[in-house]
Scaffold this motif. Structure first.
Motif, PDB file in Angstrom:
ATOM      1  N   CYS A  16     -34.384  85.394 -58.176  1.00 28.14           N
ATOM      2  CA  CYS A  16     -34.737  85.148 -59.588  1.00 28.14           C
ATOM      3  C   CYS A  16     -36.107  85.770 -59.838  1.00 28.14           C
ATOM      4  O   CYS A  16     -37.022  85.614 -59.040  1.00 28.14           O
ATOM      5  CB  CYS A  16     -34.777  83.642 -59.859  1.00 28.14           C
ATOM      6  SG  CYS A  16     -35.480  83.222 -61.478  1.00 28.14           S
ATOM      7  N   ILE A  17     -36.229  86.473 -60.975  1.00 31.40           N
ATOM      8  CA  ILE A  17     -37.521  87.086 -61.325  1.00 31.40           C
ATOM      9  C   ILE A  17     -38.237  86.217 -62.363  1.00 31.40           C
ATOM     10  O   ILE A  17     -39.374  86.478 -62.723  1.00 31.40           O
ATOM     11  CB  ILE A  17     -37.324  88.513 -61.900  1.00 31.40           C
ATOM     12  CG1 ILE A  17     -36.264  89.272 -61.109  1.00 31.40           C
ATOM     13  CG2 ILE A  17     -38.626  89.284 -61.888  1.00 31.40           C
ATOM     14  CD1 ILE A  17     -35.659  90.432 -61.862  1.00 31.40           C
ATOM     15  N   CYS A  19     -37.050  85.798 -65.573  1.00 33.88           N
ATOM     16  CA  CYS A  19     -37.005  86.527 -66.853  1.00 33.88           C
ATOM     17  C   CYS A  19     -36.885  85.597 -68.055  1.00 33.88           C
ATOM     18  O   CYS A  19     -37.246  85.957 -69.160  1.00 33.88           O
ATOM     19  CB  CYS A  19     -35.858  87.527 -66.865  1.00 33.88           C
ATOM     20  SG  CYS A  19     -34.223  86.786 -67.155  1.00 33.88           S
ATOM     21  N   GLY A  20     -36.341  84.386 -67.831  1.00 37.40           N
ATOM     22  CA  GLY A  20     -36.263  83.418 -68.921  1.00 37.40           C
ATOM     23  C   GLY A  20     -34.935  83.381 -69.653  1.00 37.40           C
ATOM     24  O   GLY A  20     -34.723  82.540 -70.526  1.00 37.40           O
ATOM     25  N   CYS A  22     -32.148  82.359 -68.686  1.00 44.62           N
ATOM     26  CA  CYS A  22     -31.486  81.065 -68.476  1.00 44.62           C
ATOM     27  C   CYS A  22     -31.896  80.067 -69.563  1.00 44.62           C
ATOM     28  O   CYS A  22     -31.064  79.303 -70.048  1.00 44.62           O
ATOM     29  CB  CYS A  22     -31.842  80.498 -67.099  1.00 44.62           C
ATOM     30  SG  CYS A  22     -30.949  81.289 -65.749  1.00 44.62           S
ATOM     31  N   CYS A  59     -27.603  87.931 -65.157  1.00 46.58           N
ATOM     32  CA  CYS A  59     -28.894  87.780 -64.464  1.00 46.58           C
ATOM     33  C   CYS A  59     -29.390  89.122 -63.896  1.00 46.58           C
ATOM     34  O   CYS A  59     -28.710  89.748 -63.082  1.00 46.58           O
ATOM     35  CB  CYS A  59     -28.735  86.766 -63.331  1.00 46.58           C
ATOM     36  SG  CYS A  59     -30.187  86.707 -62.267  1.00 46.58           S
TER      37      CYS A  59
HETATM   38  S1  SF4 Z   1     -31.281  85.092 -65.607  1.00 49.44           S
HETATM   39 FE1  SF4 Z   1     -32.105  83.132 -64.873  1.00 49.44          FE
HETATM   40  S2  SF4 Z   1     -31.857  83.202 -62.623  1.00 49.44           S
HETATM   41 FE2  SF4 Z   1     -31.671  85.312 -63.390  1.00 49.44          FE
HETATM   42  S3  SF4 Z   1     -33.761  86.167 -63.246  1.00 49.44           S
HETATM   43 FE3  SF4 Z   1     -33.507  85.365 -65.318  1.00 49.44          FE
HETATM   44  S4  SF4 Z   1     -34.336  83.248 -65.213  1.00 49.44           S
HETATM   45 FE4  SF4 Z   1     -33.926  83.921 -63.096  1.00 49.44          FE
END
Ligand code: SF4
Ligand SMILES: Cc1cc2nc3c(=O)[nH]c(=O)nc-3n(C[C@H](O)[C@H](O)[C@H](O)COP(=O)(O)OP(=O)(O)OC[C@H]3O[C@@H](n4cnc5c(N)ncnc54)[C@H](O)[C@@H]3O)c2cc1C
Ligand code: SF4
Length: 406
Positions: A16-17, A19-20, A22, A59
């Motif tokens: 997981c980076i 990125c937000g 989720c 993701c």
């Molecule tokens: S989609 Fe969710 S799990 Fe994937 S990098 Fe972004 S925050 Fe992390």
């Protein structure tokens, strides 16, 4: 969940980076900083079945996709591009405040001023907590400028993507390559993305630091976090100093060279070690630093190198130049750009071997079918291949990256 992969698998494996996305896609999930200083979706069991299926499908931690898959790569390392050249913001203030030469900010300002888009979706420092950064919507050229400068600390640029899309207005996104991969992945499911997002702009990216980087800087300077009123990573010059201001009137500055001298202290997100699109194939235009040998030797007025990847990007830079927002310089050859980005070149060639090590840990696989990793892997010195695979196996195999206490 896609196949056997869950978001928990991705987070646990260190892929997981932060990125937000989720947070944007799941009603009861938000991004929280864990003990290691990384933003992660929380709680990991807060997704509905449908939400988790979508999140694992899009993701960017495990799916890397350029925006233009139809055009053949111009170069194995750099992918498809139409043009590479020097560029910088024509406006002296934008050029000075911007991270490098202010090109991304100037393009954003042109898009607003010309009425091409209604807003720019990007990030800026969090006013309430200057060490943190947050996604923002900029509707004026001044607001775009307020987001100028690279934020090396954790930020979840896509956490408010749903808010941006729900406005149902044309906009442009400025974000890291992995953030744009997520947007490209989501475009298959959410048709509004291609309808509303007119331009995708990015920076060449060496990696996102965890909060530990800035915390160490503060500790060394003996400044409690509660006293910080400004934490600027760079910009106000090229590269410009890291500047910290406090509520009792102190200000300290560190040079870029002092800050990044020792790679061990970079505190990079683990996933960045496996990044197959740090050069921004996911964007219309990618902007980079252009220091010979890959590091600055001092300050200059600010010069970006731009990699124009799509017809839309070419049209944008031409129009922004015509309108007086951008100054264009000489063309940059691949050999020269390789010299500006030696760490990127080496990483891209090493990735095939790192991916091999990752596979041996049982972690979810990273899909990067357009990144030419097999071809590039053959260019990597044979003597160092095993070392790269072992390094990835050890980094990703013996560590659980989840911190349930966050
Ligand atoms: S989609 Fe969710 S799990 Fe994937 S990098 Fe972004 S925050 Fe992390
Ligand atoms: C984490 C990180 C690592 C980088 N590593 C490299 C590298 O290895 N090599 C290299 O050549 N260049 C690297 N850069 C890019 C470089 O610092 C400049 O961003 C780039 O040259 C564009 O400069 P500019 O003056 O046009 O940007 P500006 O005009 O200052 O605009 C920067 C834009 O990027 C957005 N932004 C800033 N930080 C983030 C972030 N963390 N996530 C999402 N959006 C953000 C801002 O909101 C702003 O709109 C990195 C940038 C970042 C953020
Ligand atoms: S190195 Fe790659 S994965 Fe890491 S922040 Fe930059 S674009 Fe994202």
């Amino acid at each position: 969940m896609t196949g056997n992969v869950s978001i928990k698998n991705i987070v646990d494996a260190g892929l997981c980076i932060g990125c937000g996305l989720c947070e944007a896609l799941a009603a009861d999930v938000s991004m929280k900083k864990n003990r290691q200083g990384s933003l992660r979706p929380y709680p990991l069991d807060g997704f509905t079945r449908e939400e988790e299926k979508l999140c694992t499908m899009v993701c960017p931690g495990i799916h890397i996709k350029p925006s233009n898959t139809a055009s053949p790569p111009t170069d194995a390392v750099w992918g498809h591009y139409l043009n590479m050249q020097y560029a910088w913001a024509k406006n002296e203030t934008t050029r000075h405040i911007g991270s490098t030469g202010g090109v991304l900010t100037a393009l954003g300002q042109y898009l607003i001023k010309s009425g091409t888009v209604d807003f720019i979706y990007h990030v800026k420092a969090d006013d309430k907590n200057p060490l943190d950064s947050k996604a923002c919507i900029s509707e004026t050229t001044a607001q775009v400028l307020a987001g100028a400068g690279s934020r090396y600390a954790p930020v979840a640029p896509l956490a408010a993507l749903d808010t941006a899309l729900n406005r149902n207005q044309p906009f442009a996104v400025i974000a890291k390559p992995c953030d744009l991969s997520a947007i490209e992945n989501l475009s298959v499911k959410d048709k509004r993305i291609n309808q509303l997002i007119r331009y995708r702009l990015t920076m060449v990216c060496g990696g996102q630091s965890t909060a530990q980087k800035a915390e160490t800087v503060l500790k060394n300077a003996d400044i409690p976090e509660s006293q910080v009123t400004l934490y600027r990573h760079r910009g106000h010059g090229n590269p410009g100093p890291t500047r910290i201001e406090t509520n009792d009137g102190r200000a300290i500055e560190l040079t870029y060279q002092a800050l990044w001298a020792d790679e061990v202290g970079w505190s990079l997100e683990s996933r960045c070690k496996l990044c197959a699109d740090a050069l921004g194939e996911c964007a219309d235009i990618a902007a980079a630093d252009v220091w010979p040998g890959g590091s600055p030797t001092g300050e200059d007025e600010g010069f970006n190198g731009v990699v124009v990847r799509t017809e839309a990007g070419q049209h944008l830079i031409e129009q922004a130049t015509k309108a007086g927002f951008i100054t264009l310089g000489r063309t940059i050859s691949i050999a020269r750009f390789n010299d500006f980005q030696p760490h990127q070149l080496e990483k891209k060639q090493a990735l095939k071997w790192r991916f091999l090590g990752l596979k041996q840990t049982g972690a979810p696989e990273i899909n990067a079918p357009y990144s030419r990793l097999n071809e590039l892997g053959q260019q990597f010195p044979e003597a160092k291949r095993q070392q790269e695979a072992d390094g990835a196996r050890s980094r990703f195999g013996h560590h659980n990256f989840t911190d349930e206490s966050s």
